[in-house]
Design an enzyme around this catalytic site. Structure first.
Site, mmCIF file in Angstrom:
data_model
loop_
_atom_site.group_PDB
_atom_site.id
_atom_site.type_symbol
_atom_site.label_atom_id
_atom_site.label_comp_id
_atom_site.label_asym_id
_atom_site.label_seq_id
_atom_site.Cartn_x
_atom_site.Cartn_y
_atom_site.Cartn_z
ATOM 1 N N ASP A 71 0.814 -1.222 0.000
ATOM 2 C CA ASP A 71 0.000 0.000 0.000
ATOM 3 C C ASP A 71 0.851 1.276 0.000
ATOM 4 O OD1 ASP A 71 -2.719 -0.594 -0.219
ATOM 5 O OD2 ASP A 71 -2.966 -0.988 1.932
ATOM 6 N N ARG A 96 0.358 -1.780 7.459
ATOM 7 C CA ARG A 96 0.963 -0.542 6.949
ATOM 8 C C ARG A 96 1.905 0.134 7.949
ATOM 9 N NH1 ARG A 96 -2.783 3.374 3.565
ATOM 10 N NH2 ARG A 96 -0.695 3.860 2.795
ATOM 11 N N ARG A 142 -9.919 5.684 10.752
ATOM 12 C CA ARG A 142 -8.476 5.494 10.839
ATOM 13 C C ARG A 142 -7.861 6.398 11.917
ATOM 14 N NH1 ARG A 142 -6.561 2.943 6.127
ATOM 15 N NH2 ARG A 142 -8.139 1.422 5.524
ATOM 16 N N HIS A 171 -11.313 7.634 4.835
ATOM 17 C CA HIS A 171 -10.355 8.727 5.046
ATOM 18 C C HIS A 171 -11.031 10.038 4.630
ATOM 19 C CE1 HIS A 171 -6.372 6.239 4.572
ATOM 20 N NE2 HIS A 171 -6.493 6.614 5.832
ATOM 21 N N CYS A 268 -4.684 10.053 -2.837
ATOM 22 C CA CYS A 268 -4.021 9.039 -2.003
ATOM 23 C C CYS A 268 -2.580 8.802 -2.453
ATOM 24 C CB CYS A 268 -4.763 7.711 -2.081
ATOM 25 S SG CYS A 268 -6.431 7.786 -1.434
HETATM 26 N N1 ARG Z 1 -5.329 0.487 0.859
HETATM 27 C C1 ARG Z 1 -5.053 1.705 1.508
HETATM 28 C C2 ARG Z 1 -5.657 1.724 2.900
HETATM 29 O O1 ARG Z 1 -6.758 1.229 3.046
HETATM 30 C C3 ARG Z 1 -5.552 2.860 0.704
HETATM 31 C C4 ARG Z 1 -5.185 4.173 1.277
HETATM 32 C C5 ARG Z 1 -5.756 5.309 0.492
HETATM 33 N N2 ARG Z 1 -5.172 6.538 0.867
HETATM 34 C C6 ARG Z 1 -5.856 7.651 1.117
HETATM 35 N N3 ARG Z 1 -5.169 8.738 1.323
HETATM 36 N N4 ARG Z 1 -7.165 7.657 1.226
HETATM 37 O O2 ARG Z 1 -5.065 2.198 3.829
#
Ligand code: ARG
Length: 274
Positions: A71, A96, A142, A171, A268
Site C-alpha cells: 500500500d 501498513r 483510521r 479517510h 491518495c
Molecule cells: N489500501 C489503503 C488503505 O486502506 C488505501 C489508502 C488510500 N489513501 C488515502 N489517502 N485515502 O489504507
C-alpha cells in the site's frame, strides 16, 4: 467565489511508485484480494499522474517502494507537511505500520529538521487537509480523535474535527478536497460521508462548497489534487467537471482504475510537501 480567475501555484509532491502494489489483504471496502491487479497498467497510470504534475510545472519527489509494503503507493498517508514541518504518521493497521518509518527516514535524509513521530494514530493527509489557516481533520475509521489535539499542538493551527460515518469514505480525502488552499473557503465534499453534526459544521464553514453527488463520490472523485487552478481527479467523476469549470477551475481527468482496487486514487498517491 464564482467566475474567479484561478491561479496555480507551484507545488512539490512526494509519490511512491506502485512497483510492489497488490491487494493481498482488505482494510477498506474497496479492497478485494480475489480481484486481480494489472501491475503494468497500475504503473502506467501512476506514471501518467506523476508526469502530469511535472508537465504542470510541479516537482515530484519519489520515495523508494518496499516489497513487503503493497500500500506504499498511497503516499499521502505517510506524513503531513506544513511550512516545512513534518508530522509523521502512525497507521491504524499492522499491514501498513512500517510505512511511517520509511517516510520519516525520507524526510530526515532530505533535509527536514522538524520531523515528529506522533503518539496517536493519524494516517497523514488521508485524514488531514490544509486550508489557508486551518487543518481539517477526519476521524471515525483510521485517525484517532486524539491525533487532532496532537496535530494542533504541533502545527499551531486550529484543527476542525470531522466525523466520518460511511466505511467507503474511510479517510477524509475520500470525501473532501481543498480546491484553493490560499483561502479558507474553497472545497468540494460529499455530505453523507459525514455525521449530521459534521455536515452542519461543513455547511457553516463552506457555504459556497461544491457538493458532490453519490456517483461522483463513489468514483472517488473527491480524492483529487488541486494546485489552485488545475484539479486532477478520477476521470469517472464526470459530474464534478461542470461545477469545477463554473468556478474557474480546470478539471483534469485521470485514470487510476488499478489503484482504485486498493481504495485510493489521485490524492491518495500524492503527498504535498508544503
Ligand atoms: N489500501 C489503503 C488503505 O486502506 C488505501 C489508502 C488510500 N489513501 C488515502 N489517502 N485515502 O489504507
Amino acid at each position: 467565489m464564482r467566475n474567479a480567475a484561478r491561479r496555480a501555484t507551484e507545488r512539490r509532491y512526494l509519490m511512491c511508485p506502485p512497483t510492489h502494489f497488490k491487494v493481498t489483504y482488505s482494510i477498506n471496502p474497496w479492497m478485494d484480494p480475489a480481484k486481480p491487479v494489472d501491475l503494468p497498467l497500475a504503473l502506467a497510470q501512476w506514471e501518467d499522474l506523476r508526469d502530469r504534475y511535472r508537465d504542470l510545472g510541479h516537482t515530484v519527489e519519489e520515495l523508494e517502494p518496499h516489497r513487503e509494503l503493497p500500500d506504499m503507493v498511497f503516499a499521502a498517508n505517510g506524513a503531513t507537511v506544513v511550512e516545512g514541518r513534518v508530522l509523521g504518521a502512525r497507521f491504524a493497521h499492522s499491514e501498513r505500520t512500517a510505512e511511517a518509518a520509511a517516510h520519516r527516514a525520507w524526510f530526515r535524509a532530505n533535509g527536514y529538521e522538524d520531523v515528529y513521530e506522533p503518539e496517536h494514530i493519524n494516517e497523514g493527509e488521508g485524514d488531514f487537509a490544509v486550508t489557508a489557516s486551518w487543518l481539517l481533520a477526519g476521524r471515525g475509521f483510521r485517525s484517532s480523535p486524539l491525533s487532532h489535539p496532537e496535530a494542533q499542538e504541533f502545527f499551531g493551527r486550529p484543527v476542525i474535527g470531522l466525523d466520518l460515518v460511511d466505511p467507503r469514505y474511510y479517510h477524509l480525502d475520500t470525501a473532501l478536497c481543498v480546491l484553493d488552499d490560499s483561502t479558507d473557503t474553497e472545497v468540494m465534499y460529499y455530505p453523507p460521508a459525514f455525521s449530521k453534526g459534521s455536515q452542519a459544521v461543513l455547511a457553516r464553514l463552506f457555504p459556497d462548497a461544491i457538493i458532490a453527488e453519490e456517483p461522483d463520490a463513489a468514483a472517488l472523485g473527491l480524492n483529487a489534487v488541486s494546485d489552485g487552478r488545475h484539479v486532477l481527479l478520477p476521470q469517472a467523476a464526470v459530474g464534478l467537471f461542470g461545477p469545477l469549470r463554473e468556478r474557474g477551475y480546470e478539471p483534469i481527468g485521470m485514470d487510476l482504475s488499478e489503484l482504485l482496487k486498493g481504495g485510493g486514487s489521485v490524492k491518495c498517491c500524492t503527498q504535498e510537501l508544503r
